[in-house]
Design an enzyme around this catalytic site. Structure first.
Site, short mmCIF file in Angstrom:
data_model
loop_
_atom_site.label_atom_id
_atom_site.label_comp_id
_atom_site.label_asym_id
_atom_site.label_seq_id
_atom_site.Cartn_x
_atom_site.Cartn_y
_atom_site.Cartn_z
N ASP A 110 2.94 2.27 16.58
CA ASP A 110 2.35 2.52 15.44
C ASP A 110 3.52 2.05 14.86
O ASP A 110 4.40 3.16 13.87
CB ASP A 110 1.26 2.75 14.32
CG ASP A 110 0.90 2.35 13.21
OD1 ASP A 110 2.23 1.51 12.42
OD2 ASP A 110 0.07 3.06 12.59
N LYS A 132 6.17 -2.78 3.52
CA LYS A 132 7.02 -1.45 4.24
C LYS A 132 7.83 -2.12 3.77
O LYS A 132 8.78 -2.89 2.98
CB LYS A 132 6.10 -0.67 5.15
CG LYS A 132 5.25 -0.01 4.40
CD LYS A 132 4.58 0.86 5.30
CE LYS A 132 2.94 1.33 4.81
NZ LYS A 132 1.90 0.93 6.04
N1 DSN Z 1 -0.73 4.09 2.88
C1 DSN Z 1 0.35 3.70 3.76
C2 DSN Z 1 1.46 4.76 3.31
O1 DSN Z 1 1.78 4.67 2.22
O2 DSN Z 1 2.33 5.00 4.37
C3 DSN Z 1 -0.09 4.28 5.47
O3 DSN Z 1 -1.19 2.83 5.06
#
Ligand code: DSN
Length: 432
Positions: free
Chosen positions: A197, A226
């Protein structure tokens, strides 16, 4: 002109307050970032109108010729970006991607190893409040108290004892490189599948500044929003597709020959219906951006900023889990600073900096209080900030932590931060 302004002033004003919050404060949540205006445009575009259950060329609805083109482009770009043979761009989120990957390789009740949530793992890696911990027999491994890194003695012991069918590596608060090769060695010893992951470091992996899981993992999952800096969503990849002849992947249908077909059918119709075609097209834009040289520069700078930030924190006597970082994430144990993670999150919020409280390994406080905070550099790096700004940010964080009950001091920091942010606009075209 804004249509929302005319038709729904109430939501228009909420939207503007959020734009203003993003522009005027420092986003230091390690899992957040700012997409490009092109991605925003596509994510808010007409493809949201289209039903397209199925996959390109095999849909249950007519009129899919253009969304097919977008999804094909997304898959091709994703394969080029990670050098992988198989890509599925339909998962609505990282949790959906993980659910589909687990359901492809496992039957309910199967044994799995995953990193404990309070040691940096993720809800979907076996937490009892999540489907993963409820459907499967997850056994948690941990980080070592001394090094803050995965304790491979424990992983080996647990693998030998429990003979898992699959091992999950990766997590949400692990500052170091994920040790794909070491995990694969353990998996091979017990005949387990390895699932990586890479939701957090996927942008760094794409840019070549974090090792790639592709040659080591049977399946790889990620989010797209991200470090990868795309729209909010999930993806599933396999470095190499393999035939369903290993005898361990249970066929869901007699027609399925390769594992990639199993993954596809587990995503849709297994756990999802209509794909979010506007988001898939926006993912395609993000993957295209990540294939360009500028993205590599951004990824390198993100890690340099985090390493520099970690060094400055160490100089100020902060206790960093694992002693530093290899990535965009810094996990700080605040126990020696007489402040909880919750107090620090609130204090930094008053000062114009957004972080999240976070459990630290061996934390004695609850997840609602915590002893730590997680800090990340992807979003400030996207704004163009470098070492000079990082130095100021660390001093502001330190001041806000030391003066957490001094509202006048926090307000003064906020004013300074607002002024810095004005020099690093994110979406000038949205300003009002
Ligand atoms: N909520 C995410 C994080 O902040 O890393 C992971 O799903």
């Amino acid at each position: 002109m804004s249509y929302i302004e005319t038709t729904d002033p109430e939501l228009f004003s909420i939207l503007n307050r959020e734009i203003n919050r993003e522009e005027s404060t420092l986003e230091l949540i390690a899992s957040e970032n700012f997409t490009s205006p092109a991605i925003l445009e596509m994510a808010g575009g007409v493809m949201t109108n289209k039903y397209a259950e199925g996959y390109p060329g095999k849909r249950y609805y007519g009129g899919c010729e253009h969304v097919d083109e977008a999804e094909e482009l997304a898959r091709d770009r994703l394969k080029a970006l990670f050098n992988c043979q198989y890509a599925n761009v339909q998962p609505h989120s990282g949790s959906q991607a993980n659910m589909a990957a687990l359901m492809t390789f496992l039957e309910p009740g199967d044994t799995v190893l995953g990193l404990d949530l309070s040691h940096g793992g993720h809800l979907t890696h076996g937490s009892l409040v999540n489907f993963s911990g409820q459907l499967y027999n997850f056994i948690s491994y941990h980080v070592s108290q001394e090094s803050g890194r995965v304790d491979f003695d424990e992983v080996n012991q647990l693998a030998k004892k429990h003979k898992p069918k699959l091992i999950v590596c990766g997590g949400s608060a692990y500052p170091r490189f994920i040790e794909f090769a070491q995990f694969r060695e353990v998996a091979d010893k017990v005949g387990a599948f390895l699932m990586a992951d890479i939701a957090h470091p996927s942008g760094l992996v794409a840019a070549g500044v974090h090792p790639s899981p592709m040659n080591y993992s049977h399946v790889v999952t990620s989010t797209t929003h991200k470090t990868l800096r795309g729209p909010r969503g999930g993806i599933i990849m396999m470095g190499k597709d393999f035939e369903n002849t290993w005898g361990k992947v249970v066929p869901k249908s007699g027609r399925v020959k390769n594992v990639s077909e199993l993954v596809d059918s587990t995503v849709m119709p297994g756990i999802q219906g209509g794909p979010l075609m506007h988001i898939i097209a926006a993912k395609a834009i993000a993957f295209g951006e990540a294939l360009k040289p500028d993205f590599k520069k951004y990824a390198i700078q993100t890690v340099e900023n985090a390493k520099y930030m970690a060094d400055l924190f160490l100089e100020l006597d902060y206790n960093l889990i694992s002693g530093g970082t290899d990535t965009h994430v810094i996990l700080i144990n605040l126990s020696n600073k007489n402040i909880t993670g919750k107090q620090a999150e609130i204090s930094l919020g008053h000062a114009g900096m957004t972080v999240n409280k976070n459990m630290v390994p061996f934390d004695e406080r609850s997840p609602f209080i915590t002893s730590g905070i997680r800090v990340g550099t992807p979003a400030v790096t996207t704004r163009g900030m470098g070492k000079h700004e990082i130095k100021n940010i660390v001093h502001w964080i330190d001041d806000a932590i030391n003066s957490f009950d001094n509202i006048a001091k926090l307000t003064k920091i906020k004013t300074e931060i607002n002024s810095l942010c004005e020099s690093f606009p994110i979406y000038p075209h949205l300003a009002h």
